[in-house]
Design an enzyme around this catalytic site. Structure first.
Site, PDB file in Angstrom:
ATOM      1  N   LYS A   1      27.027  50.888  33.384  1.00 26.08           N
ATOM      2  CA  LYS A   1      26.049  51.926  33.009  1.00 26.08           C
ATOM      3  C   LYS A   1      24.979  51.276  32.113  1.00 26.08           C
ATOM      4  CE  LYS A   1      29.252  55.813  33.591  1.00 26.08           C
ATOM      5  NZ  LYS A   1      30.620  55.305  33.741  1.00 26.08           N
TER       6      LYS A   1
ATOM      7  N   GLU B   1      46.878  37.221  39.771  1.00 23.63           N
ATOM      8  CA  GLU B   1      47.675  38.190  38.995  1.00 23.63           C
ATOM      9  C   GLU B   1      48.149  37.559  37.694  1.00 23.63           C
ATOM     10  OE1 GLU B   1      50.854  39.599  41.424  1.00 23.63           O
ATOM     11  OE2 GLU B   1      49.588  41.024  42.482  1.00 23.63           O
TER      12      GLU B   1
ATOM     13  N   ARG C   1      29.969  46.867  38.594  1.00 19.23           N
ATOM     14  CA  ARG C   1      30.849  48.032  38.498  1.00 19.23           C
ATOM     15  C   ARG C   1      32.202  47.571  37.961  1.00 19.23           C
ATOM     16  NH1 ARG C   1      28.044  51.632  40.460  1.00 19.23           N
ATOM     17  NH2 ARG C   1      29.568  53.143  39.778  1.00 19.23           N
TER      18      ARG C   1
ATOM     19  N   THR D   1      32.817  51.352  30.654  1.00 23.39           N
ATOM     20  CA  THR D   1      32.446  50.839  31.972  1.00 23.39           C
ATOM     21  C   THR D   1      31.393  49.763  31.740  1.00 23.39           C
ATOM     22  OG1 THR D   1      30.757  52.541  32.199  1.00 23.39           O
ATOM     23  CG2 THR D   1      32.879  53.005  33.204  1.00 23.39           C
TER      24      THR D   1
ATOM     25  N   TYR E   1      43.322  34.821  44.285  1.00 22.01           N
ATOM     26  CA  TYR E   1      44.334  35.736  43.730  1.00 22.01           C
ATOM     27  C   TYR E   1      44.756  35.210  42.368  1.00 22.01           C
ATOM     28  CZ  TYR E   1      46.291  39.889  45.779  1.00 22.01           C
ATOM     29  OH  TYR E   1      46.507  41.188  46.127  1.00 22.01           O
TER      30      TYR E   1
ATOM     31  N   ASP F   1      35.926  56.248  23.968  1.00 20.87           N
ATOM     32  CA  ASP F   1      35.515  55.993  25.346  1.00 20.87           C
ATOM     33  C   ASP F   1      33.996  55.822  25.349  1.00 20.87           C
ATOM     34  OD1 ASP F   1      34.744  56.055  27.972  1.00 20.87           O
ATOM     35  OD2 ASP F   1      36.045  57.732  28.541  1.00 20.87           O
TER      36      ASP F   1
HETATM   37  C1  LIG Z   1      33.107  58.929  29.510  1.00 16.73           C
HETATM   38  C2  LIG Z   1      33.544  58.280  30.782  1.00 16.73           C
HETATM   39  N1  LIG Z   1      34.746  57.695  30.850  1.00 16.73           N
HETATM   40  C3  LIG Z   1      35.195  57.109  31.960  1.00 16.73           C
HETATM   41  C4  LIG Z   1      34.425  57.071  33.095  1.00 16.73           C
HETATM   42  C5  LIG Z   1      35.026  56.480  34.342  1.00 16.73           C
HETATM   43  O1  LIG Z   1      34.362  55.393  34.835  1.00 16.73           O
HETATM   44  P1  LIG Z   1      34.554  54.965  36.378  1.00 16.73           P
HETATM   45  O2  LIG Z   1      33.695  55.846  37.178  1.00 16.73           O
HETATM   46  O3  LIG Z   1      34.141  53.508  36.382  1.00 16.73           O
HETATM   47  O4  LIG Z   1      36.001  55.117  36.705  1.00 16.73           O
HETATM   48  C6  LIG Z   1      33.147  57.640  33.093  1.00 16.73           C
HETATM   49  C7  LIG Z   1      32.307  57.596  34.301  1.00 16.73           C
HETATM   50  O5  LIG Z   1      31.345  58.240  34.458  1.00 16.73           O
HETATM   51  C8  LIG Z   1      32.694  58.272  31.898  1.00 16.73           C
HETATM   52  O6  LIG Z   1      31.501  58.867  31.840  1.00 16.73           O
END
Ligand SMILES: Cc1ncc(COP(=O)(O)O)c(C=O)c1O
Length: 428
Positions: free
Chosen positions: A238, A58, A244, A235, A56, A209
């Protein structure tokens, strides 16, 4: 049925071992074309399964709420250092459990409830966290959406690309506090400089993003948004080929607010085993071999697009600059829906997902489109020739979709193709 070598420790749990063996067979005898998936390295998987899951922690390195975090602090610092170096960023937060958490944490850090966010339309490529009515984001903040340009028959200028004029007009009219660049189903390059220009015109903050192209950016195959954006979220699972999870990069001036929004704002204890695995992935992504990998992803995506177009599928936006293609199925077969295509291809051993296309007359559950990606099978070593074979197999399966014997024959051909491409060979 052979089990994955990484599951050897789960010997006492027959039920789970059996399921993992089945999933190992699925992953290695069928083709993985989900654009948001990949095969991580054994080192990433080993870190994910490590003893760090027991701790843990935090808080942040040097500022924890629990004892015993001296080593964990070093692990998290290692991940943060590797990540800031990889993208050239001021500050990194590696704790978000997912991309969605990362996005919501940024909104929470930089905005007040009710503030306006300008993001991409969900039915034209945006993500749920870009203001879907089903997402908490739309209940807290006010979203306005830009879209893509209309489709055109001009081969030089096929349309369905981000409509910069629409983006600028909406920005001037709505005065958003935050502009979000980035998408979940968009196959063209997203230019961070253009978004910065528009954000500066209206005094908005810019979040990029990069959930999908993060690996392509790390490898140098797509433009790096870090010099342009206030914040970059992504993320790690991918194209970046890690465990993950999510991560946030930001300018120093936002660092404190971003960290507080992740913990304690959004999450409790961080997943330090996942953070260790992120550190492994960031190191792997810094190697010259990773750039060769990401260049091959894009080369494969373009070759796949050419082969799919020659089978009669229409490529939304006219092609691909990343790891992804969005197919309009209506030109291939007016009756074929995304749902039926996905289900048919599943029976033929080809894993994809249905997706709405711009101005889709069908619902998000049915759709007229299919999204495919090249990141996973490129990890397995496939090149342009194999993607041309996959395109032909997809067309064969979909043309004969009512004939189970034909689908079984395609499935056998897919398994034969996969047998020459071990997803873990790259790493040994
Ligand atoms: C553009 C975009 N933002 C955010 C996410 C969210 O990711 P997660 O599935 O890990 O929550 C995704 C997931 O496919 C995505 O394509």
């Amino acid at each position: 049925m052979s089990a994955s070598p990484f599951d050897a420790w789960i010997t006492a749990d027959d039920e789970l071992t059996g399921l993992l063996a089945q999933e190992w067979a699925r992953q290695t005898t069928t083709v993985q074309l989900i654009a948001s998936e990949n095969f991580t390295s054994p080192a990433v998987m080993a870190a994910t399964g490590s003893i760090l899951t027991n701790k843990y922690s935090e808080g942040y390195p040097g500022r924890r709420y629990y004892g015993g975090n001296q080593i964990v602090d070093e692990v998290e610092d290692l991940a943060r250092r590797r990540l800031t170096a990889l993208f050239g960023a001021d500050h990194a937060n590696v704790q978000p459990h997912s991309g969605a958490n990362a996005n919501v944490a940024v909104y929470q850090a930089l905005l007040n409830p009710g503030d306006t966010i300008l993001a991409m339309r969900l039915d034209q490529g945006g993500h749920l966290t870009h203001g879907s009515p089903a997402s908490i984001t739309s209940k807290i903040w006010r979203f306005v959406s830009y879209g893509v340009t209309p489709r055109s028959d001009d081969l030089e200028n096929p349309g369905e690309v981000i409509d910069v004029e629409n983006l600028r007009e909406l920005a001037l009219r709505e005065k958003p506090k935050l502009i979000v660049a980035g998408a979940t189903a968009y196959s063209r390059r997203i230019e961070p400089a253009i978004f910065r220009e528009v954000a500066d015109e209206v005094g908005a903050l810019l979040m990029f993003d990069a959930a999908h192209p993060a690996g392509l950016i790390a490898g140098g195959s797509n433009p790096n948004p870090v010099p342009y954006a206030d914040v970059v979220t992504f993320t790690t699972h991918k194209t970046l080929r890690g465990p993950r999870g999510g991560a946030i990069l930001c300018r120093e001036e936002h660092a404190k607010k971003i960290d507080s929004a992740v913990f304690p704002g959004q999450q409790g204890g961080p997943l330090e085993h996942a953070i260790a695995a992120k550190a492994v992935a960031f190191k792997e992504a810094s190697l010259p071999s990773f750039s060769l990998y990401t260049d091959q992803i894009v080369t494969n995506s373009r070759a796949f697009g050419t082969a799919l177009a020659s089978e009669g599928f229409r490529l939304v936006s006219g092609g691909s600059d990343n790891h992804m293609l969005l197919l309009d199925l209506r030109d291939f077969d007016a009756e074929l829906t995304g749902k039926e295509a996905q289900e048919t291809l599943d029976r033929a051993g080809i894993t994809t997902n249905r997706n709405q296309i711009p101005d889709d007359p069908r619902s998000p559950f049915v759709t007229s489109g299919l999204r495919v990606g090249t990141a996973a099978q490129t990890t397995a070593g496939m090149k342009e020739g194999e993607f041309a074979i996959i395109a032909a197999l997809m067309a064969r399966a979909l043309r004969t979709r009512t004939d189970e014997a034909s689908l079984a024959a395609v499935r056998a051909d897919v398994a034969e193709l996969c047998s020459g491409f071990n997803p873990y060979a790259t790493f040994v």
